[in-house]
Scaffold this active site. Structure first.
Site, PDB file in Angstrom:
ATOM      1  N   ASP A  73      28.547   7.113  47.792  1.00 30.89           N
ATOM      2  CA  ASP A  73      29.548   6.101  48.144  1.00 30.89           C
ATOM      3  C   ASP A  73      29.840   5.335  46.847  1.00 30.89           C
ATOM      4  OD1 ASP A  73      31.196   4.691  49.875  1.00 30.89           O
ATOM      5  OD2 ASP A  73      29.660   3.188  50.286  1.00 30.89           O
ATOM      6  N   CYS A 101      36.298   3.504  48.590  1.00 30.80           N
ATOM      7  CA  CYS A 101      37.217   2.593  49.303  1.00 30.80           C
ATOM      8  C   CYS A 101      38.513   2.505  48.512  1.00 30.80           C
ATOM      9  CB  CYS A 101      36.677   1.179  49.392  1.00 30.80           C
ATOM     10  SG  CYS A 101      35.038   1.042  49.920  1.00 30.80           S
ATOM     11  N   ALA A 111      23.597   2.924  47.288  1.00 32.40           N
ATOM     12  CA  ALA A 111      23.300   2.539  48.672  1.00 32.40           C
ATOM     13  C   ALA A 111      23.532   1.074  49.025  1.00 32.40           C
ATOM     14  CB  ALA A 111      21.861   2.907  48.994  1.00 32.40           C
ATOM     15  N   ASP A 171      19.900   2.264  44.211  1.00 29.57           N
ATOM     16  CA  ASP A 171      20.964   1.450  43.606  1.00 29.57           C
ATOM     17  C   ASP A 171      20.403   0.899  42.298  1.00 29.57           C
ATOM     18  OD1 ASP A 171      23.183  -0.621  43.211  1.00 29.57           O
ATOM     19  OD2 ASP A 171      23.772   0.304  45.102  1.00 29.57           O
TER      20      ASP A 171
HETATM   21  C1  LIG Z   1      30.685   1.000  47.165  1.00 29.77           C
HETATM   22  S1  LIG Z   1      29.174   0.285  46.772  1.00 29.77           S
HETATM   23  C2  LIG Z   1      28.083   1.019  47.934  1.00 29.77           C
HETATM   24  C3  LIG Z   1      28.185   0.455  49.315  1.00 29.77           C
HETATM   25  C4  LIG Z   1      27.102   1.003  50.223  1.00 29.77           C
HETATM   26  N1  LIG Z   1      27.071   2.444  50.260  1.00 29.77           N
HETATM   27  C5  LIG Z   1      27.239   0.502  51.637  1.00 29.77           C
HETATM   28  O1  LIG Z   1      27.832   1.173  52.479  1.00 29.77           O
HETATM   29  O2  LIG Z   1      26.751  -0.603  51.901  1.00 29.77           O
HETATM   30  C6  LIG Z   1      28.732   1.112  45.302  1.00 29.77           C
HETATM   31  C7  LIG Z   1      27.325   0.847  44.817  1.00 29.77           C
HETATM   32  O3  LIG Z   1      27.064   1.741  43.734  1.00 29.77           O
HETATM   33  C8  LIG Z   1      26.131   1.135  42.889  1.00 29.77           C
HETATM   34  N2  LIG Z   1      26.105   1.901  41.614  1.00 29.77           N
HETATM   35  C9  LIG Z   1      26.946   1.828  40.565  1.00 29.77           C
HETATM   36  N3  LIG Z   1      26.586   2.724  39.616  1.00 29.77           N
HETATM   37  C10 LIG Z   1      25.506   3.385  40.097  1.00 29.77           C
HETATM   38  C11 LIG Z   1      24.656   4.414  39.575  1.00 29.77           C
HETATM   39  N4  LIG Z   1      24.847   4.945  38.359  1.00 29.77           N
HETATM   40  N5  LIG Z   1      23.637   4.850  40.333  1.00 29.77           N
HETATM   41  C12 LIG Z   1      23.426   4.319  41.567  1.00 29.77           C
HETATM   42  N6  LIG Z   1      24.180   3.321  42.097  1.00 29.77           N
HETATM   43  C13 LIG Z   1      25.214   2.866  41.379  1.00 29.77           C
HETATM   44  C14 LIG Z   1      26.627  -0.291  42.807  1.00 29.77           C
HETATM   45  O4  LIG Z   1      25.598  -1.178  42.392  1.00 29.77           O
HETATM   46  C15 LIG Z   1      27.074  -0.546  44.255  1.00 29.77           C
HETATM   47  O5  LIG Z   1      26.048  -1.173  44.983  1.00 29.77           O
END
Ligand SMILES: C[S@@+](CC[C@H](N)C(=O)[O-])C[C@H]1O[C@@H](n2cnc3c(N)ncnc32)[C@H](O)[C@@H]1O
EC number: 2.1.1.176
Length: 454
Positions: A354, A407, A287, A310
């Protein structure tokens, strides 16, 4: 005597020669602006030069190779950076006359007391003023390179590989992309589409804003912006406002009151497609910083429960800050472990995944990313993406929905992840999927909606 304020070229030089490899240009610039008083104009120009040089370094180096008696590798790194600063102004900016670009750049040398650089830098930059003409061209060619705003600029002699004989080599140098990426994308998209993508990634797209529909209409905010002299227009998404140029967002009217959030139009369609309803229980699995979380909460009209997870307390606090500003109270932001431990028990009506990705669809916003990415990154990330999507499916009730988004424009991170995770899960079906190509009309990315049988 008080110290003279730094010029845009001084700032660009300091930021680009900063040796901390793990600190992004944006953070270096922010750090600089916090330490030193800088006029708004210099701040804007320094940001443009720094980002532009990181993006277009291969184009600048091709021009410099034609002007310099010494190769880049036989030239001090700081001096080469300075030459890039000089040539960037001549080649990419319309507002600075070439002699001013040379003069201002040499002044940076003098202020740093690097007198032994002056003769060489002067000679190279003066040659560049002759090589880079102000003539426009319509076509790629050995003597033309693309301008971000459209069209090509002509050089006085051939500088680039022949686009007819070596289209990949031309794309690498004239559009400034690494060879592996250029080869991969040339095969996939063909020359014309790839040139369009390259051009989109080579310039700063002004941000778009998503209006907080709980605090007024887009039309009302547009009127307030216009009254305050903010240059903008309605965007393609029903809630979006496109700014005409980069602006200091937290100084815009309505920011503190939570009237809008900065978000690209492609990203806006993710929460729309999941279409959460007021009163539902929704999970936003990846998130932070919360841009899509807050959109989901707005679509739910701030009714129901929205769990936003997150990986760290720091990232979770960013989600909370955004929710406070936008007055959204249904979001329960939680730091979880990579294994998923910590997600509250029970099933969800809908889940947004995401996923972390290569960001290959948003390279224009992340100037360093094209040079940092490795050919294997998409495959490595796809392992994590599969686990996250599988986790989302496991936590969704019968009849529920999952939106998988990235993305990235790489099939390994997109279609192939969805196919692999759906295989053997017969109660799930792929309702729709869409690849967004960069620049048509905004960021690149991928979104797939998966629905579980009722
Ligand atoms: C693309 S970004 C998300 C952007 C967000 N959805 C927004 O619109 O602002 C991906 C996120 O996934 C988190 N992440 C990575 N591995 C994860 C996991 N196993 N569980 C939850 N979050 C994770 C990262 O820390 C990062 O903040």
């Amino acid at each position: 005597m008080t110290e003279a304020p730094p010029t845009a070229r001084d700032i660009a030089y300091e930021v680009l020669t900063d040796r901390r490899r793990d600190v992004f240009a944006q953070d270096r610039l922010d750090g600089y602006f916090q330490r030193r008083e800088v006029r708004d104009d210099d701040r804007r120009l320094a940001t443009e030069i720094v980002y532009g040089i990181i993006r277009r370094q291969a184009t600048l180096d091709a021009i410099l190779r034609a002007c310099s008696s010494r190769s880049r590798f036989k030239t001090e790194a700081e001096l080469w950076t300075l030459l890039r600063i000089g040539v960037y102004q001549m080649a990419m900016l319309d507002t600075i006359p070439p002699h001013a670009a040379v003069h201002e750049t040499i002044e940076v040398v003098k202020r740093r007391k690097k007198d032994r650089w002056i003769g060489f830098a002067n000679a190279v930059l003066r040659k560049a003023t002759v090589l880079v003409t102000d003539m426009a061209a319509d076509e790629p060619g050995r003597d033309t390179f693309p301008l971000a705003g459209g069209g090509f600029r002509r050089c006085a002699e051939p500088v680039f590989p022949d686009p007819a004989k070596d289209p990949v080599g031309y794309f690498c140098d004239a559009f400034s992309f690494p060879r592996w990426m250029s080869e991969r994308w040339m095969k996939r998209f063909g020359r014309d589409d790839l040139h369009e993508i390259g051009r989109y990634f080579d310039h700063a797209v002004p941000p778009s804003l998503r209006v907080n529909s709980l605090k007024g209409s887009r039309e009302a905010l547009l009127e307030e912006f216009q009254a305050a002299g903010v240059a903008c227009r309605a965007g393609a998404h029903p809630l979006s406002i496109r700014l005409a140029r980069p602006m200091v967002i937290d100084r815009l009217p309505g920011f503190a009151e939570g009237r809008f959030t900065v978000q690209d139009e492609t990203a806006m369609s993710a929460a729309d497609t999941l279409a959460p309803q007021p009163g539902q229980r929704i999970l936003d699995l990846c998130a932070a910083p919360g841009t899509k979380t807050t959109h989901l909460a707005e679509l739910m009209r701030n009714e129901g429960e929205l769990v936003a997870t997150d990986l760290s307390d720091n990232r979770v606090r960013r989600i909370e800050r955004g929710c406070r500003r936008l007055s959204l109270t249904i979001v329960n932001a939680i730091a979880i472990l990579e294994s998923g431990e910590g997600i509250p028990p029970g099933e969800f009506d809908g889940v947004l995944v995401d996923a972390p990705c290569t960001n290959s669809g948003v390279l224009g916003k992340r100037p360093e990313a094209r040079w940092r990415l490795k050919p294997s990154d998409a495959t490595v990330l796809s392992e994590i993406q599969r686990k996250l999507l599988a986790r989302a499916l496991e936590r969704t009730r019968s009849g529920g929905r999952v939106l998988y988004s990235t993305c990235s424009i790489e099939p390994e991170e997109n279609e192939q992840v969805v196919q692999a995770v759906l295989s053997g899960r017969d109660e799930w079906r792929l309702e729709s999927s869409r690849l967004f190509l960069p620049g048509r009309p905004s960021d690149g990315g991928f979104q797939a909606l998966l629905v579980r049988d009722a």
